[in-house]
Design an enzyme around this catalytic site. Structure first.
Site: not given
Length: 559
Positions: A490, A447
């Site tokens: 996130k 990611s």
């Protein structure tokens, strides 16, 4: 005549001797019972005296939630837990979340509410049985199993009268003690695989079946209740609440498929502030704002906040102070080696080669990390790439079969260079590129690819990156932005850091939390769209897979 008299006397003497022998045994037993009784009474007096001695109630116990409203920051998790257990068809539940956020307290409270709910199958006498998986020992011999239960065979010490008669004795475990109620297993991911497999069988059958080589259904000496247990098992119809600080992928899929998964969120610094002030009020003692700032910085859960306040209050009171000072709280944080919250201070201005990435570093815990890159011209086509601050190598697999592979973050950096070559502009292979993840926490996972792509493009072209923006996503070698995990955590981390915009893969749009806290969330499909959004100056880019040049308008806003 004399012979018969002699025989009679001998018989009489024998009877007398035998009588005296048994009389002696009886007196001994009476004496033993009397001695045991006297010792038992003395021990009972000692036990009552011990129970009459008590210290002050620990602060952690005083601050233990007595109602759902006392659990800070877990409204969504508590709502889901109540929906799972307080209806007519309660479900098994797995609770994920960091330590000290209220998982155990919520489990204790939900059964009380379920018993008061009309239509609930839980009776008023239903119990909540707690078991800590880290101390629930597993015995391969099957002598003792506190979770499932075991059979005390006659050969084992302490088998008692039934053991002397050769009768095996089934012993109930936590699953049977929780029958009709709730079994709460803390740190369920730490259970031994054999215990976990037996637990799954109990969940399916709603009973525990025992076996013993010493049991025979034809043995008439075996009491009826033991016959019944061996033939039909012990009842174990309960609802499971398993709590864990692990990630979902670390929990066996067999147990996950049988449970509703609920996630408790990490506490924000404002919520830790609330817990700390409540703890100080229970002492009671006043707290300086400077001390509260220390608590907010160093404590990431309620348990840490309460402990810090309690020790700091002791320091202040020992010095004769009427309030907890900042110096007291800081001393406790330093002496206890508290780790400050992972946080990144937002830059004041756009910079070249620097971008914020997003990561997940624990159960539902998101973090903002800085990614920086420097590009130095090299002979054409002979540039090198250096990546620091990442995990170099990782090990996968079970105990009997392991696999070593290169870091996914390092592989992602090479994918980024290949993808950037498909965009018009300088060739990354003409530069020596150094990518770094500062902060001291090793990074791994694909990611980080999106953040590396933006940082490298900015370093190579000289275009500055927006300082209020954070990005996440995996970069494919063809220039696509692929979905990643932990989007909700996130996005929340970006909001806590004071950022204004988050860029995520289009395929992650459905993973967004319901509330994004005023953040602008943009979704992209390609690296071209990502760079157009991230760079301060608008640049016409040629997508790696053809099509119209991307621009900031090509991204679809979400929230």
């Amino acid at each position: 005549m004399a012979l018969s008299t002699l025989v009679t006397v001998a018989q009489l003497a024998f009877v007398v001797v035998i009588g005296l022998y048994f009389w002696s045994l009886l007196k001994g037993q009476r004496g033993t019972r009397a001695a045991v009784g006297r010792e038992g009474r003395r021990e009972l007096v000692r036990l009552r005296a011990l129970r009459g001695v008590a210290l002050t109630v620990p602060l952690a116990e005083k601050t233990r939630p007595a109602a759902f409203t006392d659990i800070v920051g877990q409204d969504d998790g508590i709502r889901a837990l109540r929906a799972a257990l307080c209806g007519p068809n309660p479900q098994h539940v797995l609770l994920y979340g960091p330590p000290g956020v209220g998982k155990t307290a919520a489990a204790r409270l939900v059964l009380d509410e379920a018993k008061r709910t009309p239509g609930s199958p839980f009776r008023p006498e239903a119990r909540l049985v707690e078991l800590d998986a880290t101390v629930a020992r597993f015995d391969e011999r099957g002598i003792a199993d506190p979770l499932i239960g075991s059979v005390h065979d006659p050969i084992y010490q302490g088998a008692g009268p039934l053991g002397l008669a050769g009768i095996p004795q089934p012993k109930a475990g936590a699953v049977t003690k929780a029958h009709g109620g709730v079994l709460f297993i803390d740190e369920i991911g730490e259970l031994h695989p054999s215990q976990l497999n037996r637990l799954l069988k109990v969940l399916e059958d709603r009973r525990v079946q025992f076996e013993s080589a010493y049991y025979s259904r034809d043995d008439e000496n075996v009491p009826p209740h033991i016959h019944d247990i061996f033939e039909h098992g012990l009842p174990a119809d309960f609802r499971l609440i398993g709590a864990t600080t692990r990630q979902p992928e670390e929990i066996p899929s067999a147990i996950r498929s049988r449970c509703l998964e609920i996630f408790f969120a990490p506490l924000t610094d404002a919520q830790v502030d609330q817990i700390a002030r409540r703890a100080a009020a229970h002492i009671p003692i006043e707290v300086d704002e400077g001390a509260i700032r220390v608590v907010r910085r160093y404590c990431q859960n309620g348990r840490d906040a309460v402990n810090l306040i309690q020790i700091a209050a002791g320091l202040a009171q020992a010095d004769g102070a009427a309030r907890i000072r900042a110096a007291d709280a800081q001393w406790v944080a330093d002496a206890g080696q508290y780790v400050p919250r992972p946080e990144v201070r937002r830059r004041k201005n756009p910079e070249v080669g620097s971008v914020y990435g997003l990561a997940v570093y624990g159960p539902n815990l998101g973090a903002v990390m800085e990614v920086e890159a420097v590009a130095v011209p090299a002979p054409p086509g002979r540039g090198r790439i250096t990546v620091t601050g990442v995990i170099e190598e990782e090990e996968l697999g079970a105990r009997d079969r392991k696999l070593r592979r290169r870091s996914m973050a390092r592989n992602a950096a090479e994918n980024v260079l290949t993808a950037l070559r498909g965009i018009s502009g300088p060739d990354p292979q003409d530069f020596d590129i150094h990518i770094n993840f500062p902060g001291g926490t090793p990074v791994d996972g694909p990611s980080a690819g999106a953040a590396m792509a933006v940082a490298v493009y900015s370093a190579v072209t000289g275009h500055a990156v927006r300082h209020t923006l954070a990005v996440t996503g995996e970069v494919s070698i063809r220039g696509g932005i692929r979905p990643v995990g932990g989007i909700a955590a996130k996005v929340r981390a970006a909001g806590r850091a004071g950022l204004g915009t988050v860029v995520i893969p289009c395929e992650n749009e459905e993973s967004l939390p319901g509330e994004v806290g005023g953040l602008e969330v943009l979704s992209v499909d390609t690296i071209s769209e990502l760079i157009a959004i991230a760079c301060k100056e608008s640049v016409a880019l040629t997508p790696a897979r053809g099509g119209e040049p991307a621009s900031i308008l090509s991204a679809s806003p979400q929230g």
